[in-house]
Design a protein around this motif. Structure first.
Motif, mmCIF file in Angstrom:
data_model
loop_
_atom_site.group_PDB
_atom_site.id
_atom_site.type_symbol
_atom_site.label_atom_id
_atom_site.label_comp_id
_atom_site.label_asym_id
_atom_site.label_seq_id
_atom_site.Cartn_x
_atom_site.Cartn_y
_atom_site.Cartn_z
ATOM 1 N N GLU A 159 2.821 -13.173 42.139
ATOM 2 C CA GLU A 159 2.454 -14.384 41.387
ATOM 3 C C GLU A 159 2.723 -15.647 42.206
ATOM 4 O OE1 GLU A 159 4.163 -14.408 37.501
ATOM 5 O OE2 GLU A 159 2.973 -12.691 36.822
ATOM 6 N N PHE A 160 2.294 -15.590 43.436
ATOM 7 C CA PHE A 160 2.499 -16.704 44.361
ATOM 8 C C PHE A 160 1.706 -17.935 43.932
ATOM 9 C CE2 PHE A 160 0.755 -18.972 48.096
ATOM 10 C CZ PHE A 160 1.922 -19.463 48.640
ATOM 11 N N SER A 161 2.312 -19.097 44.052
ATOM 12 C CA SER A 161 1.640 -20.374 43.849
ATOM 13 C C SER A 161 1.800 -21.207 45.116
ATOM 14 C CB SER A 161 2.234 -21.132 42.654
ATOM 15 O OG SER A 161 1.915 -20.507 41.434
ATOM 16 N N GLY A 162 0.712 -21.706 45.624
ATOM 17 C CA GLY A 162 0.750 -22.475 46.863
ATOM 18 C C GLY A 162 -0.531 -22.277 47.641
ATOM 19 N N VAL A 163 -0.432 -22.472 48.924
ATOM 20 C CA VAL A 163 -1.606 -22.405 49.782
ATOM 21 C C VAL A 163 -1.388 -21.393 50.904
ATOM 22 C CG1 VAL A 163 -3.048 -23.726 51.393
ATOM 23 C CG2 VAL A 163 -2.307 -24.766 49.255
ATOM 24 N N VAL A 164 -2.437 -20.673 51.243
ATOM 25 C CA VAL A 164 -2.398 -19.682 52.310
ATOM 26 C C VAL A 164 -3.359 -20.117 53.414
ATOM 27 C CG1 VAL A 164 -2.872 -17.290 52.933
ATOM 28 C CG2 VAL A 164 -1.828 -17.813 50.723
ATOM 29 N N ARG A 201 -11.630 -17.899 63.205
ATOM 30 C CA ARG A 201 -12.156 -18.537 61.998
ATOM 31 C C ARG A 201 -10.982 -18.902 61.097
ATOM 32 N NH1 ARG A 201 -16.384 -15.122 59.995
ATOM 33 N NH2 ARG A 201 -17.671 -16.428 61.337
ATOM 34 N N SER A 202 -10.850 -20.184 60.825
ATOM 35 C CA SER A 202 -9.728 -20.668 60.014
ATOM 36 C C SER A 202 -10.205 -21.027 58.608
ATOM 37 C CB SER A 202 -9.094 -21.904 60.668
ATOM 38 O OG SER A 202 -8.583 -21.576 61.942
ATOM 39 N N ARG A 203 -9.486 -20.531 57.609
ATOM 40 C CA ARG A 203 -9.789 -20.831 56.218
ATOM 41 C C ARG A 203 -8.491 -21.051 55.447
ATOM 42 N NH1 ARG A 203 -13.931 -21.269 58.480
ATOM 43 N NH2 ARG A 203 -15.977 -20.362 57.976
ATOM 44 N N VAL A 204 -8.610 -21.717 54.304
ATOM 45 C CA VAL A 204 -7.444 -21.966 53.458
ATOM 46 C C VAL A 204 -7.751 -21.464 52.052
ATOM 47 C CG1 VAL A 204 -8.266 -24.301 52.938
ATOM 48 C CG2 VAL A 204 -5.861 -23.753 52.607
ATOM 49 N N ILE A 205 -6.746 -20.843 51.427
ATOM 50 C CA ILE A 205 -6.900 -20.276 50.085
ATOM 51 C C ILE A 205 -5.785 -20.810 49.199
ATOM 52 C CG2 ILE A 205 -7.022 -18.155 48.713
ATOM 53 C CD1 ILE A 205 -7.830 -16.682 51.271
ATOM 54 N N ALA A 206 -6.151 -21.310 48.019
ATOM 55 C CA ALA A 206 -5.154 -21.826 47.072
ATOM 56 C C ALA A 206 -4.895 -20.795 45.979
ATOM 57 C CB ALA A 206 -5.647 -23.137 46.455
ATOM 58 N N PHE A 207 -3.598 -20.600 45.668
ATOM 59 C CA PHE A 207 -3.170 -19.682 44.610
ATOM 60 C C PHE A 207 -2.460 -20.445 43.495
ATOM 61 C CE2 PHE A 207 -3.816 -16.482 47.814
ATOM 62 C CZ PHE A 207 -3.928 -15.268 47.155
ATOM 63 N N HIS A 208 -2.638 -19.966 42.271
ATOM 64 C CA HIS A 208 -1.870 -20.489 41.135
ATOM 65 C C HIS A 208 -1.398 -19.301 40.305
ATOM 66 C CE1 HIS A 208 -0.495 -23.111 37.965
ATOM 67 N NE2 HIS A 208 -1.254 -22.465 37.075
ATOM 68 N N LYS A 209 -0.089 -19.042 40.333
ATOM 69 C CA LYS A 209 0.513 -17.927 39.609
ATOM 70 C C LYS A 209 -0.161 -16.599 39.939
ATOM 71 C CE LYS A 209 2.081 -20.796 35.742
ATOM 72 N NZ LYS A 209 2.022 -21.041 34.276
ATOM 73 N N GLY A 210 -0.389 -16.397 41.242
ATOM 74 C CA GLY A 210 -0.940 -15.124 41.700
ATOM 75 C C GLY A 210 -2.449 -15.022 41.673
ATOM 76 N N ALA A 211 -3.118 -16.047 41.170
ATOM 77 C CA ALA A 211 -4.582 -16.017 41.095
ATOM 78 C C ALA A 211 -5.174 -17.046 42.054
ATOM 79 C CB ALA A 211 -5.056 -16.299 39.669
ATOM 80 N N ILE A 212 -6.236 -16.673 42.734
ATOM 81 C CA ILE A 212 -6.917 -17.596 43.636
ATOM 82 C C ILE A 212 -7.710 -18.617 42.827
ATOM 83 C CG2 ILE A 212 -8.755 -17.782 45.370
ATOM 84 C CD1 ILE A 212 -7.877 -15.088 46.461
ATOM 85 N N THR A 213 -7.587 -19.876 43.192
ATOM 86 C CA THR A 213 -8.331 -20.936 42.517
ATOM 87 C C THR A 213 -9.322 -21.641 43.434
ATOM 88 O OG1 THR A 213 -6.607 -22.588 43.002
ATOM 89 C CG2 THR A 213 -6.422 -21.357 40.920
ATOM 90 N N TYR A 214 -9.121 -21.503 44.754
ATOM 91 C CA TYR A 214 -9.993 -22.196 45.705
ATOM 92 C C TYR A 214 -9.917 -21.498 47.057
ATOM 93 C CZ TYR A 214 -11.867 -25.702 48.886
ATOM 94 O OH TYR A 214 -12.608 -26.327 49.842
ATOM 95 N N ALA A 215 -11.030 -21.550 47.810
ATOM 96 C CA ALA A 215 -11.047 -21.075 49.197
ATOM 97 C C ALA A 215 -12.095 -21.875 49.943
ATOM 98 C CB ALA A 215 -11.370 -19.580 49.260
ATOM 99 N N GLY A 216 -11.761 -22.276 51.172
ATOM 100 C CA GLY A 216 -12.698 -23.067 51.960
ATOM 101 C C GLY A 216 -12.173 -23.311 53.357
ATOM 102 N N ARG A 217 -12.859 -24.170 54.086
ATOM 103 C CA ARG A 217 -12.425 -24.507 55.447
ATOM 104 C C ARG A 217 -11.135 -25.310 55.427
ATOM 105 N NH1 ARG A 217 -16.061 -24.151 59.738
ATOM 106 N NH2 ARG A 217 -18.095 -23.279 59.188
ATOM 107 N N THR A 218 -11.040 -26.267 54.511
ATOM 108 C CA THR A 218 -9.845 -27.107 54.359
ATOM 109 C C THR A 218 -9.606 -27.352 52.877
ATOM 110 O OG1 THR A 218 -11.159 -29.145 54.484
ATOM 111 C CG2 THR A 218 -10.251 -28.290 56.559
ATOM 112 N N LEU A 219 -8.446 -27.885 52.565
ATOM 113 C CA LEU A 219 -8.190 -28.294 51.186
ATOM 114 C C LEU A 219 -8.898 -29.624 50.929
ATOM 115 C CD1 LEU A 219 -4.416 -27.582 50.463
ATOM 116 C CD2 LEU A 219 -6.408 -26.337 49.615
ATOM 117 N N PRO A 220 -9.735 -29.709 49.911
ATOM 118 C CA PRO A 220 -10.455 -30.956 49.665
ATOM 119 C C PRO A 220 -9.608 -31.968 48.898
ATOM 120 C CG PRO A 220 -11.088 -29.339 48.035
ATOM 121 C CD PRO A 220 -10.135 -28.640 48.980
ATOM 122 N N THR A 221 -9.867 -33.227 49.135
ATOM 123 C CA THR A 221 -9.293 -34.283 48.293
ATOM 124 C C THR A 221 -10.054 -34.268 46.971
ATOM 125 O OG1 THR A 221 -10.876 -35.948 49.034
ATOM 126 C CG2 THR A 221 -8.855 -35.663 50.360
#
Length: 384
Positions: free
Chosen positions: A20-25, A38-58
């Motif tokens: 149930e990780f929360s944070g960014v990978v 190839r570099s990508r970033v994935i955002a997690f919230h309580k173990g679930a992915i909420t976003y994936a992309g090249r960078t974290l967007p504003t």
């Protein structure tokens, strides 16, 4: 920093889901192409992915992304309004709340467009080895719905399995999304009877951009584009870099065909090249070159066993090129059959003096061409 093996990313991300990780990978996948990563970033919230992309967007970048995906013409004005009204300029959720009140879209719309991006992004990493770094202290508050959920992990894995099967169905014609399509029309796009294909080939197929590069610039699914390219490949409009030897007559070659003799056809006429490939494809593998420079590169990089050479070419004529080839020690015994529209004793003598093995006048009948080639290069017939 964690290391994962080829095809093992799913297992690594599953562990984060279980914890149930929360944070960014942050992920760096090694593509195995000249140390390309190839570099990508994935955002997690309580173990679930909420976003994936090249960078974290504003928040503004995320707003623009959603607006483009939903094709909202009023998005720019809405973003300006949201900038003025929001009390937290770092919160994506704060911006989304304003758009919801403006009735631009709802949670279902956001989830749908972002799920597509998440699946596509993971698909770009799924098969590779690489490194993974986690960071919990990142201010990225994207989650979906009133309950703040993310995407169902099992459903994401199922979608990715289906995509991997989709890519497998394109192989070996299209080995991966990182393969580079090349036009084999040699600038003669007017031979393409599909207006969209003709325009696309002119603009996007430059021998440098990969299938993924083109798909991203067009904002299209690379797998969907891959199926379109497969059709174009069967039409002999495109071929993928490094894969010319995997095809005979535009179709994937069998294990038996891989041992067939390799012929190089040098001619600046697309019509002639197409005719030659159709004539020879049941008996030989064929590479084509439109000029002497390309031909010499192919001779040096592939195990060519016989060359068909046109006399009249735009840069160096066939007779001069034949002399050049014969001046290279490893090609002195290479069978060279000259094909030309010019007839007469003088041209035949010039061809023989240049070192040609045989001389044929176009148009040449299929049986005659195969007979001459077989005399110089016996080859078994492949049963298809």
């Amino acid at each position: 920093m964690f290391k994962f093996g080829a095809g093992k990313l799913q297992k690594t991300l599953d562990q984060l889901h279980q914890e149930e990780f929360s944070g960014v990978v942050y992920i760096n996948a090694a593509l195995g192409q000249q140390d390309k990563v190839r570099s990508r970033v994935i955002a997690f919230h309580k173990g679930a992915i909420t976003y994936a992309g090249r960078t974290l967007p504003t928040p503004l970048e995320f707003s623009q992304l959603v607006g483009e995906k939903l094709k909202l013409k009023v998005m720019k004005a809405a973003m300006t309004l949201a900038e003025k009204r929001t009390k937290d300029s770092t919160s994506i959720l704060a911006y989304l709340a304003i758009y919801f009140r403006l009735d631009l879209f709802g949670w279902d719309d956001v989830e749908k467009v972002m799920r597509s991006q998440v699946v596509s992004c993971l698909d770009q990493l799924w098969a590779y080895a690489g490194t993974l770094r986690t960071e919990e202290a990142v201010d990225f508050d994207l989650a979906y719905g009133e309950d703040g959920h993310g995407y169902n992990w099992q459903q994401l894995c199922l979608s990715l399995t289906q995509r991997q099967q989709g890519w497998a169905s394109l192989a070996p014609a299209i080995p991966s999304m990182d393969a580079i399509p090349q036009s084999i029309l040699q600038g003669n796009y007017e031979t393409v009877d599909d207006e969209y294909a003709q325009q696309h080939l002119r603009i996007w197929i430059d021998g440098n951009r990969s299938l993924l590069d083109i798909a991203e610039q067009l904002q299209r699914d690379p797998l969907e584009l891959g199926h379109l390219y497969l059709h174009w490949q069967k039409m002999s409009w495109v071929i993928f870099a490094g894969d010319q030897l995997q095809y005979v007559g535009g179709n994937p070659i069998s294990t038996a065909q891989q041992s067939l003799p390799l012929i190089l056809s040098v001619d600046d006429s697309v019509v002639v090249q197409t005719m030659l490939k159709r004539t020879l494809c049941d008996h030989y593998r064929v590479l084509t070159a439109s000029n002497a420079v390309k031909a010499l590169n192919l001779l040096n990089s592939h195990p060519i066993e016989l060359m068909l050479l046109d006399v009249t070419m735009p840069d160096i004529d066939g007779i001069e090129f034949c002399k050049t080839v014969r001046g290279i020690s490893k090609f002195r015994d290479l069978p060279v059959i000259m094909l030309t529209a010019k007839d007469g004793l003088i041209n035949k003598v010039k061809g023989q003096m240049a070192g040609s093995t045989h001389y044929l006048t176009k148009p040449v009948k299929k049986e005659k061409l195969l007979s001459v080639i077989e005399k110089n290069l016996p080859a078994p017939t492949v049963n298809r």
